[in-house]
Design a protein around this motif. Structure first.
Motif, mmCIF file in Angstrom:
data_model
loop_
_atom_site.group_PDB
_atom_site.id
_atom_site.type_symbol
_atom_site.label_atom_id
_atom_site.label_comp_id
_atom_site.label_asym_id
_atom_site.label_seq_id
_atom_site.Cartn_x
_atom_site.Cartn_y
_atom_site.Cartn_z
ATOM 1 N N SER A 44 0.825 -1.213 0.000
ATOM 2 C CA SER A 44 0.000 0.000 0.000
ATOM 3 C C SER A 44 0.858 1.260 0.000
ATOM 4 C CB SER A 44 -0.966 0.001 1.181
ATOM 5 O OG SER A 44 -0.277 -0.010 2.401
ATOM 6 N N GLU A 45 2.061 1.186 0.546
ATOM 7 C CA GLU A 45 2.926 2.368 0.581
ATOM 8 C C GLU A 45 3.327 2.840 -0.819
ATOM 9 O OE1 GLU A 45 7.383 0.581 1.299
ATOM 10 O OE2 GLU A 45 5.967 0.461 2.949
ATOM 11 N N TYR A 46 3.162 2.003 -1.821
ATOM 12 C CA TYR A 46 3.474 2.393 -3.195
ATOM 13 C C TYR A 46 2.387 3.281 -3.802
ATOM 14 C CZ TYR A 46 6.852 -1.518 -3.125
ATOM 15 O OH TYR A 46 7.869 -2.388 -2.837
ATOM 16 N N PHE A 47 1.249 3.350 -3.167
ATOM 17 C CA PHE A 47 0.102 4.061 -3.721
ATOM 18 C C PHE A 47 -0.141 5.377 -3.001
ATOM 19 C CE2 PHE A 47 -0.340 -0.245 -5.075
ATOM 20 C CZ PHE A 47 -0.946 -0.173 -6.314
ATOM 21 N N ASP A 48 -0.824 6.283 -3.693
ATOM 22 C CA ASP A 48 -1.215 7.557 -3.095
ATOM 23 C C ASP A 48 -2.186 7.286 -1.947
ATOM 24 O OD1 ASP A 48 0.278 8.705 -5.110
ATOM 25 O OD2 ASP A 48 -1.437 9.521 -6.208
ATOM 26 N N GLU A 49 -2.347 8.279 -1.071
ATOM 27 C CA GLU A 49 -3.200 8.130 0.118
ATOM 28 C C GLU A 49 -4.601 7.642 -0.222
ATOM 29 O OE1 GLU A 49 -2.371 8.251 3.356
ATOM 30 O OE2 GLU A 49 -0.315 8.532 2.649
ATOM 31 N N GLU A 50 -5.152 8.122 -1.330
ATOM 32 C CA GLU A 50 -6.505 7.740 -1.733
ATOM 33 C C GLU A 50 -6.642 6.232 -1.924
ATOM 34 O OE1 GLU A 50 -9.654 8.594 -5.401
ATOM 35 O OE2 GLU A 50 -7.703 9.573 -5.425
ATOM 36 N N TYR A 51 -5.574 5.584 -2.394
ATOM 37 C CA TYR A 51 -5.657 4.169 -2.755
ATOM 38 C C TYR A 51 -5.039 3.214 -1.730
ATOM 39 C CZ TYR A 51 -7.218 6.162 -7.072
ATOM 40 O OH TYR A 51 -7.926 6.881 -7.984
ATOM 41 N N LYS A 52 -4.362 3.735 -0.734
ATOM 42 C CA LYS A 52 -3.764 2.861 0.287
ATOM 43 C C LYS A 52 -4.805 1.983 0.975
ATOM 44 C CE LYS A 52 0.380 5.487 1.107
ATOM 45 N NZ LYS A 52 1.241 6.194 2.016
ATOM 46 N N PRO A 53 -5.955 2.528 1.386
ATOM 47 C CA PRO A 53 -6.963 1.657 2.014
ATOM 48 C C PRO A 53 -7.492 0.589 1.064
ATOM 49 C CG PRO A 53 -7.560 3.985 2.285
ATOM 50 C CD PRO A 53 -6.372 3.928 1.386
ATOM 51 N N VAL A 54 -7.556 0.899 -0.217
ATOM 52 C CA VAL A 54 -8.021 -0.074 -1.208
ATOM 53 C C VAL A 54 -7.042 -1.236 -1.269
ATOM 54 C CG1 VAL A 54 -8.519 -0.481 -3.651
ATOM 55 C CG2 VAL A 54 -9.228 1.662 -2.580
ATOM 56 N N VAL A 73 -18.399 -3.739 -2.682
ATOM 57 C CA VAL A 73 -17.831 -4.012 -1.358
ATOM 58 C C VAL A 73 -16.561 -3.185 -1.155
ATOM 59 C CG1 VAL A 73 -16.803 -5.791 0.129
ATOM 60 C CG2 VAL A 73 -18.849 -6.317 -1.229
ATOM 61 N N ILE A 74 -15.733 -3.085 -2.188
ATOM 62 C CA ILE A 74 -14.528 -2.251 -2.103
ATOM 63 C C ILE A 74 -14.929 -0.812 -1.808
ATOM 64 C CG2 ILE A 74 -12.573 -1.303 -3.401
ATOM 65 C CD1 ILE A 74 -12.561 -4.004 -4.975
ATOM 66 N N ARG A 75 -15.958 -0.331 -2.496
ATOM 67 C CA ARG A 75 -16.425 1.039 -2.270
ATOM 68 C C ARG A 75 -16.964 1.200 -0.848
ATOM 69 N NH1 ARG A 75 -21.068 4.476 -5.477
ATOM 70 N NH2 ARG A 75 -20.489 6.486 -4.589
ATOM 71 N N MET A 76 -17.740 0.214 -0.384
ATOM 72 C CA MET A 76 -18.309 0.288 0.960
ATOM 73 C C MET A 76 -17.198 0.330 2.021
ATOM 74 S SD MET A 76 -20.687 -2.514 2.940
ATOM 75 C CE MET A 76 -19.369 -3.701 3.082
ATOM 76 N N LYS A 77 -16.160 -0.470 1.835
ATOM 77 C CA LYS A 77 -15.097 -0.562 2.834
ATOM 78 C C LYS A 77 -14.082 0.562 2.758
ATOM 79 C CE LYS A 77 -16.062 -4.477 4.938
ATOM 80 N NZ LYS A 77 -16.180 -4.594 6.378
ATOM 81 N N THR A 78 -13.891 1.154 1.564
ATOM 82 C CA THR A 78 -12.815 2.138 1.401
ATOM 83 C C THR A 78 -13.282 3.510 0.933
ATOM 84 O OG1 THR A 78 -12.376 1.602 -0.927
ATOM 85 C CG2 THR A 78 -11.244 0.259 0.753
ATOM 86 N N GLY A 79 -14.505 3.591 0.404
ATOM 87 C CA GLY A 79 -14.987 4.857 -0.138
ATOM 88 C C GLY A 79 -14.493 5.145 -1.546
ATOM 89 N N VAL A 80 -13.754 4.212 -2.145
ATOM 90 C CA VAL A 80 -13.205 4.412 -3.489
ATOM 91 C C VAL A 80 -13.984 3.544 -4.478
ATOM 92 C CG1 VAL A 80 -11.170 4.144 -4.963
ATOM 93 C CG2 VAL A 80 -10.909 4.959 -2.612
#
Length: 161
Positions: A44-54, A73-80
């Motif tokens: 996750s550290e390779y990704f921008d903050e928006e995508y780390k939770p994904v 489900v991804i959207r529900m859990k991460t907002g993305v």
């Protein structure tokens, strides 16, 4: 607006902050075989903050359930909200090879970027032989970031069972 709709139900999804990362993740969730092959090198550290939770959620979910969670489900859990691609497009061998190449390159480049910044801070504080050797070993490890293309995707098909 009906009585059961909320303001957010009518909002259009906003444009991703990083289209490249958004696209890579969207393709990855559409192709479990490539995900299973790529997951060991994705952090996750390779990704921008928006995508780390994904990324964190994808890793957690796939390890526990041996599958990629559906987009809602991804959207529900991460907002993305990631994009949905048709199965024919993502299963084309040329697209699969492109995705494997892109993920490998992306991870290597992001790891290099992170290590360059970390090494610069470390050298400012300590130029000892031990620190320099640690930096060297970290860069050496980065050059070894790769996917085992020779194993083939077929090896990972059993991971779902």
């Amino acid at each position: 607006m009906t009585e059961h709709e909320t303001e957010t139900d009518n909002e259009k999804p906003r444009e991703p902050s990083n289209v490249g990362q958004h696209t890579l993740l969207s393709y990855l969730i559409a192709n479990y075989d490539v995900w299973a092959l790529s997951e060991p090198i994705i952090k996750s550290e390779y990704f921008d903050e928006e995508y780390k939770p994904v990324v964190d959620y994808l890793i957690e979910h796939s390890r526990e359930y041996k599958q990629i969670p559906p987009i809602p489900v991804i959207r529900m859990k991460t907002g993305v909200l990631l994009d949905r691609y048709d199965l024919e497009s993502v299963s084309d061998p040329r697209t699969t090879q492109w995705l494997i190449d892109e993920i490998q390159t992306f991870c290597r480049h992001r790891a290099t970027d992170i290590e360059v910044r970390r090494a610069a801070r470390a050298i400012q504080n300590d130029v000892s032989r031990q620190t320099l050797e640690e930096i060297y070993q970290n860069f050496k490890a980065i050059t070894e970031i790769s996917l085992q293309n020779d194993l083939g995707i077929e090896v990972h098909k059993d991971a779902r069972t």
